[in-house]
Design a protein around this motif. Sequence first.
Motif, PDB file in Angstrom:
ATOM      1  N   LYS B  21     -18.071  58.964  60.518  1.00  0.00           N
ATOM      2  CA  LYS B  21     -17.172  59.580  61.487  1.00  0.00           C
ATOM      3  C   LYS B  21     -17.508  59.101  62.890  1.00  0.00           C
ATOM      4  N   ASP B  73     -21.415  60.040  63.191  1.00  0.00           N
ATOM      5  CA  ASP B  73     -22.140  60.650  62.081  1.00  0.00           C
ATOM      6  C   ASP B  73     -21.907  59.866  60.802  1.00  0.00           C
ATOM      7  N   ILE B  74     -22.969  59.726  60.022  1.00  0.00           N
ATOM      8  CA  ILE B  74     -22.833  59.154  58.679  1.00  0.00           C
ATOM      9  C   ILE B  74     -23.456  60.155  57.720  1.00  0.00           C
ATOM     10  N   SER B  75     -22.727  60.515  56.667  1.00  0.00           N
ATOM     11  CA  SER B  75     -23.372  61.362  55.667  1.00  0.00           C
ATOM     12  C   SER B  75     -23.130  60.777  54.287  1.00  0.00           C
ATOM     13  N   LYS B  79     -24.967  64.954  52.763  1.00  0.00           N
ATOM     14  CA  LYS B  79     -26.145  65.110  53.619  1.00  0.00           C
ATOM     15  C   LYS B  79     -26.112  64.072  54.744  1.00  0.00           C
ATOM     16  N   PRO B  80     -26.311  64.534  55.979  1.00  0.00           N
ATOM     17  CA  PRO B  80     -26.333  63.561  57.065  1.00  0.00           C
ATOM     18  C   PRO B  80     -27.519  62.606  56.925  1.00  0.00           C
TER      19      PRO B  80
END
Lengths: 206, 258
Positions: B21, B73-75, B79-80
């Motif tokens: 994101k 953000d990457i998850s 989970k991040p």
Amino acid sequence: MTVKLTVLSAVGSLVWGTLLAAMRVSPVPLLRGAGAAYVNIVRNIPLTVIIVFSSLGLADIFGVTMGTDNFDIQGFRLAVLSLAAYHSAFVCEALRSGINTVPVGQAEAARAIGLSFSQTLRLIVLPQAFRSVITPLANVLIALTKNTTVAAAIGVAEAASLMKTMIENEAQTLLIGAVFAFGFVVLTLPTGLFLGWLGKRLAVKR
Amino acid sequence: MTEASVAKDAVAAAEELVVLKGVNKHFGALHVLQDIDLTIARGEVVVVIGPSGSGKSTLCRTINRLETIDSGDISIDGKPLPEEGKALARLRADVGMVFQSFNLFAHKTVLENVMLGQIKVRKADKKAAAEKARTLLDRVGVGTQADKYPAQLSGGQQQRVAIARALAMDPKVMLFDEPTSALDPEMINEVLEVMQQLARDGMTMIVVTHEMGFARSAANRVVFMADGRIVEEAVPDQFFSNPRSDRAKDFLSKILHH
């Protein structure tokens, strides 16, 4: 005595040098700084100064007895400590150049399968780095063998102090000198040749 | 957050395996990733294509944090992405990666390469790890090479070993960073076949590649990147026969017609 001094200091300097190299490539700035400071200070001080300091400074002023009251044993242990401390700086730098020969991809692949930083270093990077620096490490080892003579300065009965005593007692200066020089060649030449051969044999093929 | 939205998020997390994101990354003055939003569902095969320097490899590498990101953000699996340390290592174990230059451990045999992660990360015992490694090597067709060193293998064989090494960790998702770009033309197919088999078996895959044939036949979705942005996302048929953006049209016209 010379051989014992060499072997023990070599082991000590390899272990401590490897730790220093690990510090110098670690992601922690404090460790990196400490490693760099150690190497740059220690390798720029003459070995004689370090050894004399260990005897006069460490032992006499700070009372470091190295776990013994016997002056000869204490001198020997201090000599090992100094030689290891001094040569570890060179071992560290040789290894660090070896680490640079290991392609970045090796460490990336190791991290990508979930190995931690220390596992990556221990299992992937250092084994390959060691193989590529065997020849330069042979240099350090040969220098170390010959540098054990400096331990004579604090009264350790290794080859050079033995030679001094003999020359003082006999008149055959040249002959005794030649014999001792030959003795060192006998010690160091096979070391160099063997490690050179080993370096070629173990070289990592890419 | 209301209860309804929490429940909805939980469902979404099961479906969405990798979510990026608003991801941004700079290399100095170069803005290599610009507001990347991308969601990959479980079992999906996404092929990322685009001209050189468009940021597709970088995108691939950010997903297991071999490249850090500046913002966004990457998850993965809800989970991040952890910052550093043990948690990150655990996550990487769940994300298989295959590199352009294979990166097999040069001082270890093929078998040891495939066993290492199982033993050191998954704490499997040696025998079980060896058995699994041999099964995987057979599956990618290099079972007979198990005791050789990587340098003794052809590029195509090395890359298949690299795929086996990644599979040995039972990853949730596999990242392929231009897996065939360093290979001779005749070796490309043997690697692509292994990848197609994986796709058929339902592995979630993110593949950065220049192989349009693979994109056409194996991908669920094609992501076209240019200048650090995702320009177009579509199913392969639509993308190759009827691209919407001019940039994609231009790119395709250059590579498809000689």
